[in-house]
Write an enzyme that holds these catalytic residues in place. Sequence first.
Site, PDB file in Angstrom:
ATOM      1  N   GLY B  51      54.750  44.401  41.044  1.00 46.84           N
ATOM      2  CA  GLY B  51      53.975  45.432  41.726  1.00 46.84           C
ATOM      3  C   GLY B  51      54.191  45.414  43.236  1.00 46.84           C
ATOM      4  N   ASN B  74      46.930  34.269  33.913  1.00 46.03           N
ATOM      5  CA  ASN B  74      47.370  34.316  35.303  1.00 46.03           C
ATOM      6  C   ASN B  74      46.395  35.112  36.130  1.00 46.03           C
ATOM      7  OD1 ASN B  74      48.528  36.913  36.698  1.00 46.03           O
ATOM      8  ND2 ASN B  74      48.956  37.152  34.517  1.00 46.03           N
ATOM      9  N   ILE B  76      47.447  35.945  39.679  1.00 38.48           N
ATOM     10  CA  ILE B  76      48.275  35.915  40.884  1.00 38.48           C
ATOM     11  C   ILE B  76      47.617  36.762  41.980  1.00 38.48           C
ATOM     12  CG2 ILE B  76      50.591  36.369  41.834  1.00 38.48           C
ATOM     13  CD1 ILE B  76      50.538  34.314  39.486  1.00 38.48           C
ATOM     14  N   CYS B 135      45.482  46.027  36.641  1.00 39.11           N
ATOM     15  CA  CYS B 135      45.490  44.604  36.937  1.00 39.11           C
ATOM     16  C   CYS B 135      44.066  44.077  36.989  1.00 39.11           C
ATOM     17  CB  CYS B 135      46.180  44.309  38.264  1.00 39.11           C
ATOM     18  SG  CYS B 135      46.127  42.543  38.642  1.00 39.11           S
ATOM     19  N   ASN B 197      48.549  45.924  29.575  1.00 40.06           N
ATOM     20  CA  ASN B 197      48.456  44.919  30.620  1.00 40.06           C
ATOM     21  C   ASN B 197      47.689  43.731  30.010  1.00 40.06           C
ATOM     22  OD1 ASN B 197      48.246  43.544  33.143  1.00 40.06           O
ATOM     23  ND2 ASN B 197      48.310  45.510  34.208  1.00 40.06           N
ATOM     24  N   THR B 198      47.385  42.729  30.803  1.00 44.30           N
ATOM     25  CA  THR B 198      46.767  41.523  30.245  1.00 44.30           C
ATOM     26  C   THR B 198      45.301  41.750  29.877  1.00 44.30           C
ATOM     27  OG1 THR B 198      46.233  40.786  32.462  1.00 44.30           O
ATOM     28  CG2 THR B 198      48.277  39.952  31.505  1.00 44.30           C
ATOM     29  N   GLY B 248      53.308  43.068  25.039  1.00 38.22           N
ATOM     30  CA  GLY B 248      52.215  42.141  24.767  1.00 38.22           C
ATOM     31  C   GLY B 248      52.724  41.020  23.870  1.00 38.22           C
TER      32      GLY B 248
END
Lengths: 265, 308
Positions: B51, B74, B76, B135, B197-198, B248
Amino acid sequence: MSSAVRKTSTLVQSARMISENICELVLVYPAGERPEEAVPGQFVMIYPNDGAHMLGRPISVCGYDPLAGALRLVFRTAGAGTKELAALQPGEHVDVLGLLGNGYPMEELRTRKSEGAKIALIGGGIGIPPMLELARQLPGCHAVLGYRTNDLFLYGEFEEYAVTAAATEDGSAGTKGTVLDVLKQDKAPDLICACGPLPMLRAIKQYAEENGAAAFLSLEERMACGVGVCLGCVCTTTHKDEHSQVHRARVCTEGPVFRAEDVAI
Amino acid sequence: MTMKQNVDLRVKIAGVELKNPVMPASGTFGSGLEYAQMMDLSRLGAIVTKGVSNVPWAGNDVPRVTEVAAGMLNAIGLQNPGVDVFIRRDLAFLKQIDTKVIVNVCGKSEEDYLEVVERLSDEDRVDLLEINVSCPNVKEGAIAFGQNPDSLFHITQEIKKKAKQPVIMKLTPNVTSIAQTARAAEAGGADAISLINTITGMKIDVERQRFVLANRTGGLSGPAIRPVAVRMVYEAAQAVSIPIIGMGGIGSAEDALEFILAGASAVAVGAMNFHDPLTMLHVIDGLEDYCRRHGIERISELTGAVHA
């Protein structure tokens, strides 16, 4: 300088416990995939075979024989992943990525040494093993090793290359106290290389500043990729880092060895 | 003995042709520079960058990553050097690589996103934009835009007004109905969507009785999330007609095929790049092999082949 990095299936030559919760693994790279040399302070990512552990474990090089392609790793068995690694048997295979990262600046250290600088190699706990390869490649230094008890793993090997002293927390061997207590007994070194727990590194950084000594610190941080893409293992830097454009540097890529004045720890 | 049959792995995302459907998930591959010495990057269907924001971001404190069963967390916090350095360094590097480039864009406000989109609009090395509205690890923006269908619709519309490249909206699984957010992105004019996404997670160090991650929560990725991701790709595919990039926990061709059969036109490999940097190449080879074994001429025939 470094040969191409790839994930390699290495052969387990030996695996044994050398102390309580301290494991020594000797792994052999296949012919054709052997790193030409190991710079002291470099590390590998080693991958447990159990698929439930998807990430590699970053472990510093304790010794490397380029002719045999034999890599010696000494690490603490802490979680399930490192316990699985400690249970490897000779003849089994295990995946390794690397050698990775920047080790100690050997040219600079050799020059300083030849000019007569007093160099101290400081290892604390599981930060002791990486200093052995440095002691071997830079003989004639002073080694100061910090242990909890008189279980002085690797101590005898350091004595082959360095004037070696120990500190133990319980006072059962060497000087009672920390590596700093040993350092303070003698004339301050001109240059210090250190690997160990964060409080020790902080104390070394401060001691070096107070005594006008140069210092190189090997940092540790949780890693995912090991090669600089995930940005999981950053440390805080005192200047804007060229790669990140902020005050962060990747321990795996810009480190793990940093000049003490470049990092805020 | 059978004749060696040619398999067509090409897929189209929003009018852009990829040589195969396999790419890295944003944030797991940098801009490819670090992996260039380990593999031929031109074999990839596309490179999806980490990103990029309008100004440099310092990200979160450490610890930022930790392993969990069959996965990782994560946080980050989207550390990145900002769009100026990104263009000068990363895009310049990507000019040498013969593959499509998808730039992932992040921001804290609508203006942030639009500024990056505009800065990239004249960069001909950028083939597609992927907008990170999902995110979970930054305090402002990001996921807030992706969790509310109305804000997602709105920001998609605004980005589409400014973007010169096709726009992929990257969706979060941290919603009640993925079909609803997928429809909002499509209605806002998205050319494609990518998911998932996560998944927001947490790990506690019981010995020290504290959070493992400095950010307390982190995004769960890896094989542990794959069944959730396959289900969400399927539900999104039933809800929209724009192409889907599915991701995923993909670590093999079989994993990738689950996503394709559920409705994805292309797939991304994320956390498993950390397990083996060559995972994507194994997936590409495995997809080709699968098509041969099943007598499939074009991989695109398989998209959405499994349905009720």
